[in-house]
Design a protein around this motif. Structure first.
Motif, short mmCIF file in Angstrom:
data_model
loop_
_atom_site.label_atom_id
_atom_site.label_comp_id
_atom_site.label_asym_id
_atom_site.label_seq_id
_atom_site.Cartn_x
_atom_site.Cartn_y
_atom_site.Cartn_z
N GLY A 1 14.41 -12.96 0.90
CA GLY A 1 13.46 -11.94 0.45
C GLY A 1 14.09 -11.04 -0.60
O GLY A 1 15.19 -11.31 -1.10
N VAL A 2 13.37 -9.98 -0.90
CA VAL A 2 13.78 -9.06 -1.95
C VAL A 2 14.10 -7.70 -1.35
O VAL A 2 13.32 -7.17 -0.56
CB VAL A 2 12.67 -8.90 -3.02
CG1 VAL A 2 13.09 -7.89 -4.08
CG2 VAL A 2 12.35 -10.25 -3.64
N LEU A 3 15.25 -7.15 -1.74
CA LEU A 3 15.61 -5.78 -1.39
C LEU A 3 15.47 -4.95 -2.67
O LEU A 3 16.28 -5.06 -3.60
CB LEU A 3 17.04 -5.70 -0.86
CG LEU A 3 17.60 -4.31 -0.58
CD1 LEU A 3 16.67 -3.50 0.32
CD2 LEU A 3 18.99 -4.40 0.02
N ARG A 4 14.41 -4.17 -2.71
CA ARG A 4 14.12 -3.41 -3.93
C ARG A 4 15.05 -2.21 -4.08
O ARG A 4 15.64 -1.75 -3.11
CB ARG A 4 12.66 -2.95 -3.90
CG ARG A 4 11.67 -4.11 -4.00
CD ARG A 4 10.25 -3.64 -3.88
NE ARG A 4 9.93 -3.17 -2.52
CZ ARG A 4 8.79 -2.58 -2.20
NH1 ARG A 4 7.85 -2.37 -3.12
NH2 ARG A 4 8.58 -2.20 -0.96
N GLY A 5 15.16 -1.76 -5.33
CA GLY A 5 16.04 -0.64 -5.62
C GLY A 5 15.70 0.59 -4.78
O GLY A 5 14.53 0.94 -4.62
N ASN A 6 16.74 1.22 -4.26
CA ASN A 6 16.61 2.42 -3.42
C ASN A 6 15.84 2.18 -2.12
O ASN A 6 15.35 3.14 -1.53
CB ASN A 6 15.98 3.58 -4.20
CG ASN A 6 17.04 4.47 -4.82
OD1 ASN A 6 18.13 4.61 -4.27
ND2 ASN A 6 16.74 5.06 -5.97
N THR B 1 30.36 -6.32 -7.41
CA THR B 1 30.78 -7.32 -6.41
C THR B 1 29.58 -8.08 -5.87
O THR B 1 29.73 -8.92 -4.98
CB THR B 1 31.49 -6.60 -5.24
OG1 THR B 1 32.44 -5.67 -5.77
CG2 THR B 1 32.25 -7.57 -4.36
N LEU B 2 28.40 -7.82 -6.43
CA LEU B 2 27.16 -8.44 -5.90
C LEU B 2 26.54 -9.38 -6.93
O LEU B 2 25.32 -9.43 -7.09
CB LEU B 2 26.18 -7.34 -5.51
CG LEU B 2 26.67 -6.40 -4.39
CD1 LEU B 2 25.69 -5.25 -4.19
CD2 LEU B 2 26.89 -7.15 -3.09
N VAL B 3 27.38 -10.13 -7.62
CA VAL B 3 26.88 -11.10 -8.60
C VAL B 3 26.20 -12.25 -7.85
O VAL B 3 26.47 -12.48 -6.66
CB VAL B 3 28.03 -11.62 -9.47
CG1 VAL B 3 28.63 -10.48 -10.30
CG2 VAL B 3 29.09 -12.31 -8.63
N PRO B 4 25.33 -13.00 -8.51
CA PRO B 4 24.68 -14.14 -7.84
C PRO B 4 25.70 -15.10 -7.23
O PRO B 4 26.71 -15.45 -7.86
CB PRO B 4 23.89 -14.80 -8.97
CG PRO B 4 23.56 -13.66 -9.90
CD PRO B 4 24.79 -12.79 -9.87
N GLY B 5 25.45 -15.50 -6.03
CA GLY B 5 26.33 -16.40 -5.30
C GLY B 5 27.33 -15.70 -4.40
O GLY B 5 27.96 -16.34 -3.54
N GLN C 1 21.22 -14.03 -4.27
CA GLN C 1 20.72 -15.18 -5.03
C GLN C 1 20.40 -14.81 -6.47
O GLN C 1 20.54 -15.63 -7.37
CB GLN C 1 19.49 -15.77 -4.33
CG GLN C 1 19.84 -16.35 -2.95
CD GLN C 1 18.68 -17.08 -2.32
OE1 GLN C 1 17.65 -16.48 -2.04
NE2 GLN C 1 18.84 -18.37 -2.09
N SER C 2 19.94 -13.59 -6.69
CA SER C 2 19.79 -13.09 -8.06
C SER C 2 19.99 -11.58 -8.03
O SER C 2 19.68 -10.91 -7.04
CB SER C 2 18.42 -13.45 -8.65
OG SER C 2 17.38 -12.76 -7.96
N TYR C 3 20.53 -11.06 -9.16
CA TYR C 3 20.93 -9.66 -9.22
C TYR C 3 20.12 -8.92 -10.28
O TYR C 3 19.80 -9.46 -11.34
CB TYR C 3 22.42 -9.57 -9.57
CG TYR C 3 22.88 -8.17 -9.92
CD1 TYR C 3 23.23 -7.27 -8.93
CD2 TYR C 3 22.91 -7.75 -11.26
CE1 TYR C 3 23.62 -5.98 -9.25
CE2 TYR C 3 23.29 -6.46 -11.58
CZ TYR C 3 23.65 -5.58 -10.58
OH TYR C 3 24.00 -4.29 -10.90
N GLY C 4 19.83 -7.65 -9.98
CA GLY C 4 19.16 -6.76 -10.92
C GLY C 4 18.86 -5.46 -10.21
O GLY C 4 19.50 -5.12 -9.21
N GLN C 5 17.88 -4.74 -10.71
CA GLN C 5 17.48 -3.53 -10.00
C GLN C 5 17.04 -3.87 -8.58
O GLN C 5 17.25 -3.09 -7.65
CB GLN C 5 16.35 -2.82 -10.74
CG GLN C 5 15.96 -1.50 -10.09
CD GLN C 5 14.95 -0.74 -10.92
OE1 GLN C 5 14.66 -1.10 -12.05
NE2 GLN C 5 14.42 0.34 -10.37
#
Length: 340
Positions: free
Chosen positions: A9-14, A88-92, A110-114
């Motif tokens: 799933g997705v953990l949204r910013g903040n 330290t939270l790059v994909p993979g 699995q993927s990084y961003g906001q």
């Protein structure tokens, strides 16, 4: 599984995430990590409410299990996630989390961003087992037709689990099974129900006994003796003078509950049973809460080669034993019994 958490799933910013339930948390009360968006663009994955984390980097996700996660050192500091400074939270990359209640979960970015796209899986410890053994003793065949044993236990998550069942005749039997800690630990006690069915001729209703034996270091070991349910009276005969080889005693009894007659039976004590100076016989009766339970006892037979004067008496229950002696009846050869 100790935790139902497994998914993606997705953990949204903040936002905060409950890794035990596998859902985004709406408040601080049920969260393990927080994807914190700090001033200046800095981001970090913060443990919450006593949870701890350990950043593993780009390691193989699938082979990680309880043993590997349990050997790690966890801390309460946030894991840096850039974009300013260290990420330290790059994909993979993989993070191990000891949740707020002590459960171990592996998390992969699995993927990084906001927003972080994650997959996670709870890693429970290997299931342990303890043995359960219930031994049911024997009872008179004229009285008991069947025992049914049913064993269950309640795990710490309040769910119920079967741990053995069996059906036996009057001779009794053994139920063996196992108790597991799979649902959050071993229970303090098991619940054992023993149901007794009586022979149809007795006219008695079944009896049920519920026991809660403790679950000890090695499990449960319970001996269920029919004496827990069945009343007994011992009859003791003082054979003075010594009985002759052709002598015998015919014992007959009828069980009464209140004003109702129930089960009855009989037994013959032959010359072989009367060889010693004292003869004994035990009568067994079903469980009964009646305050007026009794047994009608009759004794006939031959003693010293002559017909015995019939003995007949109603005995109130409970009574542990009755002792008898023989007295000469008049000037003839006959004897009579008297209780003392």
């Amino acid at each position: 599984m100790i935790t139902a958490s497994s998914g993606a799933g997705v953990l949204r910013g903040n936002r905060r995430f409950d890794l035990e339930a596998g859902i985004e948390a709406t408040g601080m009360g049920r969260a393990d990590v927080w994807w914190r968006q700090a001033a200046g663009g800095r981001r970090e994955l913060m443990p919450l409410l006593g949870a701890r984390v350990c950043a593993l980097g780009a390691v193989a996700y699938e082979p990680l299990g309880y043993q590997q996660l349990a050997a790690l050192t966890y801390h309460d500091e946030g894991i840096p996630g850039g974009p300013q400074g260290t990420n330290t939270l790059v994909p993979g990359s993989v993070v191990a989390v000891r949740t707020r209640s002590g459960k171990l979960v592996k998390v992969q970015v699995q993927s990084y961003g906001q927003d972080l796209h994650l997959r996670w899986q709870g890693c429970p410890p290997p299931t342990r087992f303890k043995t359960l053994k219930v031994v049911v003793g024997s009872a008179p065949e004229w009285l008991v037709s069947r025992y049914v044993v049913d064993c269950v236990y309640e795990s710490p998550d309040s769910s119920m689990h079967p741990c053995g069942t069996g059906a036996f005749g009057a001779g009794g039997g053994v139920v063996e099974d196992r108790i597991s800690d799979e649902w959050g630990g071993f229970p303090a006690a098991a619940r054992v129900t023993v149901s007794v069915d009586f022979q149809p001729g007795t006219g008695l209703h079944g009896a049920v006994t519920r026991l809660e034996p403790e679950v000890g270091p090695s499990g449960v070991s319970l001996l269920y003796e029919p004496e827990q349910e069945i009343k007994k009276i011992k009859l003791v005969f003082d054979l003075t003078p010594r009985a002759k080889s052709q002598d015998y005693l015919l014992l007959r009894w009828l069980y009464r509950s209140g004003s109702s007659a129930g089960s009855g039976s009989q037994r013959t004590l032959t010359g072989a049973d009367l060889r010693e100076n004292v003869a004994q016989h035990e009568l067994a009766f079903p469980p009964d809460g009646s305050s007026t339970a009794a047994v009608d006892l009759t004794v006939d037979g031959v003693y010293q080669g002559a017909e015995l004067v019939q003995f007949k008496q109603r005995v109130s229950l409970p009574a542990s034993a009755l002792a008898f002696r023989f007295r000469k009846q008049g000037a003839g050869p006959r004897y009579r019994l008297e209780a003392f």
